[in-house]
Design an enzyme around this catalytic site. Structure first.
Site, mmCIF file in Angstrom:
data_model
loop_
_atom_site.group_PDB
_atom_site.id
_atom_site.type_symbol
_atom_site.label_atom_id
_atom_site.label_comp_id
_atom_site.label_asym_id
_atom_site.label_seq_id
_atom_site.Cartn_x
_atom_site.Cartn_y
_atom_site.Cartn_z
ATOM 1 N N THR A 1 11.350 -4.330 -2.707
ATOM 2 C CA THR A 1 10.157 -4.735 -1.948
ATOM 3 C C THR A 1 9.063 -5.166 -2.916
ATOM 4 O O THR A 1 8.359 -6.144 -2.673
ATOM 5 C CB THR A 1 9.670 -3.560 -1.066
ATOM 6 O OG1 THR A 1 10.726 -3.230 -0.182
ATOM 7 C CG2 THR A 1 8.446 -3.922 -0.257
ATOM 8 N N GLU B 1 5.925 5.962 3.099
ATOM 9 C CA GLU B 1 5.976 4.529 2.781
ATOM 10 C C GLU B 1 5.167 4.228 1.525
ATOM 11 O O GLU B 1 5.553 3.410 0.708
ATOM 12 C CB GLU B 1 5.428 3.714 3.961
ATOM 13 C CG GLU B 1 6.327 3.704 5.183
ATOM 14 C CD GLU B 1 7.632 2.988 4.914
ATOM 15 O OE1 GLU B 1 8.498 3.581 4.231
ATOM 16 O OE2 GLU B 1 7.796 1.854 5.369
HETATM 17 N N1 HSE Z 1 6.173 -5.959 5.464
HETATM 18 C C1 HSE Z 1 6.726 -5.638 4.196
HETATM 19 C C2 HSE Z 1 7.048 -6.878 3.424
HETATM 20 C C3 HSE Z 1 8.018 -4.889 4.309
HETATM 21 O O1 HSE Z 1 7.495 -7.849 4.030
HETATM 22 O O2 HSE Z 1 6.882 -6.870 2.208
HETATM 23 C C4 HSE Z 1 7.936 -3.483 4.701
HETATM 24 O O3 HSE Z 1 6.702 -2.884 4.727
#
Ligand code: HSE
Length: 309
Positions: free
Chosen positions: A183, A130
């Site tokens: 992201t 990740e």
């Molecule tokens: N929680 C993260 C976000 C997505 O919403 O940016 C995946 O890790």
């Protein structure tokens, strides 16, 4: 002697609305499949892609590599590992594509060596993937992809993962509209600070979501699955977001949210027929906006990464 296994790890939905960066759930059947082999007398890592999904040519850019290296560093084991990627969720879909590969690799390498690591340490290995994919040690996809079910990351330092009960009747229509949302971009538009009243609303919802899951109160789960921290900024990436949610709630869905950082969107329903109806509404919505998609209806699953051969 060479050992060979086949491993599956599921797709997952991070955040669950209000649990930004701390909650996630595993989906059934959709996921990644790796074939992994170990030669303890050899050394090095080889990865081949047997899917139609484009993956990095250089193994240094593949999320599987840092996961395997972390396992070796944590356990002191060594050997040559060959990985064939047999099935792959499309990267950038928002349903935990990098976490599924990372979780499968972490689970698989641990199995190949006779499971020296416990589940939480397998998640620690998966988090390396990740980190390579998004530049941060998030476990909100990695934890459910390894452990299955619905997970809460109570804390990151030290890592404290709590598995929450999964009510038996949670169905999840998920749609992946073919939109480009990274992201990184979806995180960069978020404010660094939030007002106190926003925080109060959000932690009320997180508490409600956990309480709803623990007591099997699905209406409470739906009511609490509201995000006032990230969604107001991220919904601009999804055409007609508010209108789609209104249509789904009228049709009997309990909630609709962005899956992780998007662009996938998911709804929650307490019955399979309502989930199918919600999926049809989502499909029509994106067709009307001229956007291609993949659509799934899945049951929330208690099963995480596992051997399939
Ligand atoms: N929680 C993260 C976000 C997505 O919403 O940016 C995946 O890790």
């Amino acid at each position: 002697m060479k050992k060979k296994i086949k491993v599956f790890a599921p797709a997952s939905i991070a955040n669950l609305g209000c649990g930004f960066d701390i909650m996630g759930m595993a989906l059934d059947e959709v996921g990644d499949v790796l074939e992994m082999s170990l030669d303890e007398a050899g050394e090095g890592i080889a990865i081949t892609n047997e899917t139609d999904v484009p993956l990095p040519e250089d193994i240094e850019d593949n999320v599987i590599t840092p996961v395997l290296r972390k396992f070796f560093a944590m356990t002191g084991h060594a050997g040559r590992v060959e990985v064939r990627v047999l099935k792959k969720i499309y990267p950038g879909s928002g349903i935990g594509s990098s976490a599924a590969s990372s979780a499968a690799a972490a689970f698989g390498i641990n199995e190949l060596f006779g499971a020296p690591l416990g589940e939480e340490d397998v998640v620690v290995c998966a988090m390396e993937g990740e980190n390579l994919a998004s530049g941060g040690y998030h476990a909100d996809n990695a934890a459910p992809a390894v452990m299955g079910g619905i997970t809460l990351i109570r804390g990151y330092d030290p890592l404290d993962i709590i598995k929450l009960p999964v009510p038996g009747n949670l169905y999840c229509p998920v749609i992946h509209p073919h939109l480009m949302v990274s992201t990184k971009e979806a995180r960069s538009i978020l404010p660094k600070e939030i007002p106190m009243h926003t925080a109060i609303t959000q932690w009320g919802n997180v508490g409600g979501l956990v309480a709803g899951l623990c007591t099997g109160n699905i209406e409470l789960v739906g009511r609490a699955m509201r995000d006032v921290v990230a969604e107001p900024y991220r919904k601009q990436f999804i055409p007609g977001f508010d209108e789609l949610r209104e249509k789904l709630l009228i049709a009997g869905a309990l909630a609709m949210n962005i899956s992780g950082s998007g662009p996938s969107v998911f709804a929650l329903a307490s019955r399979s027929d309502l989930a199918q109806k919600a999926a049809a509404i989502m499909e029509r919505h994106f067709l009307q906006h001229g956007i291609q998609f993949e659509s799934y209806v899945v049951k929330v699953s208690n099963k995480g990464a596992r051997l399939i051969a």
